[in-house]
Design a protein around this motif. Structure first.
Motif, PDB file in Angstrom:
ATOM      1  N   SER A 188      46.965  57.882  20.884  1.00  0.00           N
ATOM      2  CA  SER A 188      46.167  59.128  19.975  1.00  0.00           C
ATOM      3  C   SER A 188      44.903  59.450  20.789  1.00  0.00           C
ATOM      4  CB  SER A 188      45.929  58.653  18.422  1.00  0.00           C
ATOM      5  OG  SER A 188      45.182  57.435  18.549  1.00  0.00           O
ATOM      6  N   ASP A 189      44.118  58.672  21.538  1.00  0.00           N
ATOM      7  CA  ASP A 189      42.984  59.127  22.208  1.00  0.00           C
ATOM      8  C   ASP A 189      43.513  59.298  23.720  1.00  0.00           C
ATOM      9  OD1 ASP A 189      43.992  56.466  22.835  1.00  0.00           O
ATOM     10  OD2 ASP A 189      41.697  55.442  22.651  1.00  0.00           O
ATOM     11  N   ASP A 190      44.628  59.715  23.906  1.00  0.00           N
ATOM     12  CA  ASP A 190      45.093  60.352  25.448  1.00  0.00           C
ATOM     13  C   ASP A 190      44.845  59.332  26.478  1.00  0.00           C
ATOM     14  OD1 ASP A 190      45.872  62.567  23.820  1.00  0.00           O
ATOM     15  OD2 ASP A 190      44.019  63.714  24.629  1.00  0.00           O
ATOM     16  N   LYS A 191      45.345  58.003  26.001  1.00  0.00           N
ATOM     17  CA  LYS A 191      45.275  57.078  27.204  1.00  0.00           C
ATOM     18  C   LYS A 191      46.591  56.363  27.449  1.00  0.00           C
ATOM     19  CE  LYS A 191      40.403  55.650  25.973  1.00  0.00           C
ATOM     20  NZ  LYS A 191      39.634  54.457  25.839  1.00  0.00           N
ATOM     21  N   ILE A 192      46.803  55.804  28.639  1.00  0.00           N
ATOM     22  CA  ILE A 192      48.048  54.933  28.777  1.00  0.00           C
ATOM     23  C   ILE A 192      47.652  53.681  29.282  1.00  0.00           C
ATOM     24  CG2 ILE A 192      49.476  57.079  29.231  1.00  0.00           C
ATOM     25  CD1 ILE A 192      49.606  56.334  32.150  1.00  0.00           C
ATOM     26  N   ARG A 193      48.678  52.736  28.986  1.00  0.00           N
ATOM     27  CA  ARG A 193      48.301  51.315  29.358  1.00  0.00           C
ATOM     28  C   ARG A 193      49.706  50.741  29.827  1.00  0.00           C
ATOM     29  NH1 ARG A 193      46.582  46.626  24.861  1.00  0.00           N
ATOM     30  NH2 ARG A 193      46.387  45.013  26.244  1.00  0.00           N
ATOM     31  N   VAL A 194      49.652  50.324  31.268  1.00  0.00           N
ATOM     32  CA  VAL A 194      50.670  49.852  32.020  1.00  0.00           C
ATOM     33  C   VAL A 194      50.519  48.596  32.632  1.00  0.00           C
ATOM     34  CG1 VAL A 194      52.336  50.625  33.971  1.00  0.00           C
ATOM     35  CG2 VAL A 194      51.138  52.592  32.644  1.00  0.00           C
TER      36      VAL A 194
END
Length: 583
Positions: free
Chosen positions: A86-92
């Motif tokens: 929702s805060d425009d981040k991605i986690r990989v």
């Protein structure tokens, strides 16, 4: 997009480590403490290096590097939409296993309701089951339902009812983007400059080299826009096409050289018993590749030679000139095409970039790297040079330490605002007057003093007492009122220190002067973290302690001359204080 946080687990000397990233990251620390291991962990994540069994921390069977990316542009948000928070981040996360395999997984906002979870989509492909679920209005009206039909309906329902859907943020079970192996470069462009490397490798025309990447862009631009270039390519295609049995439309080529047809016939006769015949097909060369393969870089500094024959200093300067040009080319590109399937971000990773550069060149190069980090790039480096440290950019500094193999590599960093308003102005001013204060980040212990005389006299007295230590850094803070600013900085980075200041109760001073001095002294004492620092107070000032009456100009020089006299004996009380300072 940019790296926001990196979490490393079981990579070489690192057991568990979480690092907050800035646009510029400067890793510092002693040799063999883990700086290069942090850089190599990043290279592993981005697919620049392959893991080996020796990369696993002792006794472990699995390692991973996990990155949170923020500042995604619109194309990034499209490419990685499945993982967007929702805060425009991605986690990989990239995991590796002792058997040699590796895999990428992303974190997703997974609905707690099972009927909305993608992993359960195949359970709802029977229409009688699917039409009982809330997402049924978004299913195809007729025909057999596929797994993808269910997934599409789930996604549509979630997007239209996001406020009422409850999510768990968790690591997906399937592969990242549904790919078994994530394509190299999907997270952006990596430019790695190791500590020791033949400069000719950076200036080769290979696609993997920095020069090759830049030069490829120039070739592509000429190929698209230069009329002579286009004409040459068309003539090559026509020439090579005339050598084949059939033309580009599949029709018989009457202009084919008879020598080629005769050659095919001779070979086919020999293969007749096998029931086989041959046909020679000739493909035109890619003119772009021809130009890339036959390009060399020569340098004329009075003597024209290839880059390999120049000194390491000039080679290094050429590498950083290339980085600056490369950065300007990257920034000039249109970064918003909607069809882009890989991030347009760039990450410059440099290992000890100060090597072979004299101090002034190091500072100039560091200013260039700071400018580079202010554009759409991140600059990540490790260094042993204080010229590549800026105290006023303390948020970029990450201290790397390894106290023991059992604990592994640890870090210390400060990403919060320490100074605001007037304190920020005072601190920056004190730094610019003495930029060598950056050495404090490399110190075993920091000695904070008021001014120049203290900075000169205290180390000389320590040498006379044979207790001087090179790993203790003495910092001239400029005044007693500035000492608390450095205490705050050292507290945040957990660097041991001692604050040395004057009581300033000289006989010629007024009660008001005493009050001002006492107030400044209380400021120092209140800033000291007793678990890290301590204070030492001179009776009135350093001159009085050494038994010298200061007067006129050049007080520091005359005080040094005074204690360097062969007849000078250090007073017992002062000797005890110097020993306390260097304990």
């Amino acid at each position: 997009m940019k790296i926001e946080t990196v979490h490393i687990s079981n990579w070489r000397s690192i057991k568990e480590l979480a690092i907050k990233f800035q646009d510029l990251m400067v890793f510092i620390g002693q040799n063999n403490h883990g700086k290069s291991n942090i850089l190599s962990a990043l290279l592993f994540f981005f697919g620049e290096i392959k893991h080996q069994d020796l990369d696993f921390n002792k006794g472990t069977q699995e390692l991973y590097v996990e990155i949170i990316f923020s500042n995604l542009d619109d194309a990034d948000k499209t490419t990685f939409s499945k993982y967007l928070t929702s805060d425009d981040k991605i986690r990989v996360r990239k995991s590796a296993f002792i058997n040699g395999s590796f895999e990428y997984h992303g974190y997703i906002e997974n609905p707690i309701e099972e009927y909305l979870q993608e992993s359960n989509a195949s359970s709802f492909t029977k229409r009688e089951t699917a039409e009982t679920l809330p997402f049924h209005p978004f299913l195809p009206a007729n025909g057999r339902l596929s797994k993808q039909d269910i997934i599409d309906a789930q996604i549509t329902y979630i997007n239209q009812n996001r406020d009422s859907v409850i999510f768990n943020y968790e690591l997906e079970e399937s592969n990242f983007l549904g790919l078994k192996s994530v394509a190299k470069g999907i997270f952006g462009n990596i430019y790695f400059i190791p500590a020791i490397k033949d400069a000719s490798e950076d200036f080769s025309s290979k696609e993997s080299s920095a020069f090759g990447k830049l030069f490829s862009g120039i070739i592509e631009s000429m190929s698209d826009n230069n009329l002579d270039w286009k004409d040459t390519k068309e003539k090559l295609v026509s020439l090579f096409g005339s050598l084949n049995l059939h033309d580009e439309n599949g029709q018989h080529n009457p202009n084919r050289p008879i020598e080629l047809s005769n050659f095919e016939e001779l070979i086919s006769v020999e293969l007749e018993s096998w029931g086989a015949k041959i046909n020679v097909e000739i493909s035109p060369p890619n003119i772009d590749d021809v130009f890339k393969a036959n390009t060399q870089v020569w340098v004329d500094d009075g003597v024209r030679t290839d880059i390999r024959r120049k000194g390491h200093g000039l080679q290094r300067a050429m590498v950083f000139a290339l980085i600056k040009v490369l950065s300007s080319q990257i920034d000039a590109k249109d970064s918003t095409p909607s069809t882009r399937s890989a991030s347009n971000s760039s990450y410059f990773i440099l290992e000890e970039p100060e090597l072979y550069l004299h101090p002034q060149a190091q500072r100039a190069m560091f200013d260039s790297l700071i400018d580079l980090s202010k554009s759409n790039n991140q600059v990540i480096l490790c260094t042993h040079s204080s010229a590549l440290i800026s105290v006023d950019n303390y948020k970029s500094i990450c201290m790397v330490r390894k106290e023991s193999d059992q604990i592994g590599t640890e870090i210390r960093q400060c990403i919060e605002d320490i100074f605001t308003g007037d304190t920020k102005k005072d601190f920056n001013l004190s730094y610019w007057l003495n930029p060598d204060r950056s050495e404090l980040f490399f110190a075993k212990k920091v000695l904070l003093v008021e001014g120049q005389t203290d900075k000169i006299v205290i180390p000389r007295l320590a040498k006379k007492l044979s207790i001087f230590r090179h790993d203790y850094t003495l910092v001239d803070c400029g005044s007693k009122t500035c000492i608390p600013l450095y205490c705050l900085l050292l507290n945040k980075f957990r660097i041991p220190y001692i604050a040395i200041y004057d009581k300033d109760h000289q006989a010629h001073k007024s009660p008001q002067d005493f009050s001002v001095a006492d107030n400044a002294s209380r400021g120092v004492e209140s800033a000291i973290d007793k678990t890290l620092g301590e204070s030492l107070i001179f009776a009135n000032d350093i001159e009085e302690e050494i038994g010298y009456v200061a007067s006129g100009k050049n007080k520091a020089l005359t005080a040094l001359t005074f204690i360097d006299d062969d007849s000078y004996e250090i007073p017992a009380n002062l000797a005890l204080k110097i020993k306390t300072i260097y304990s």
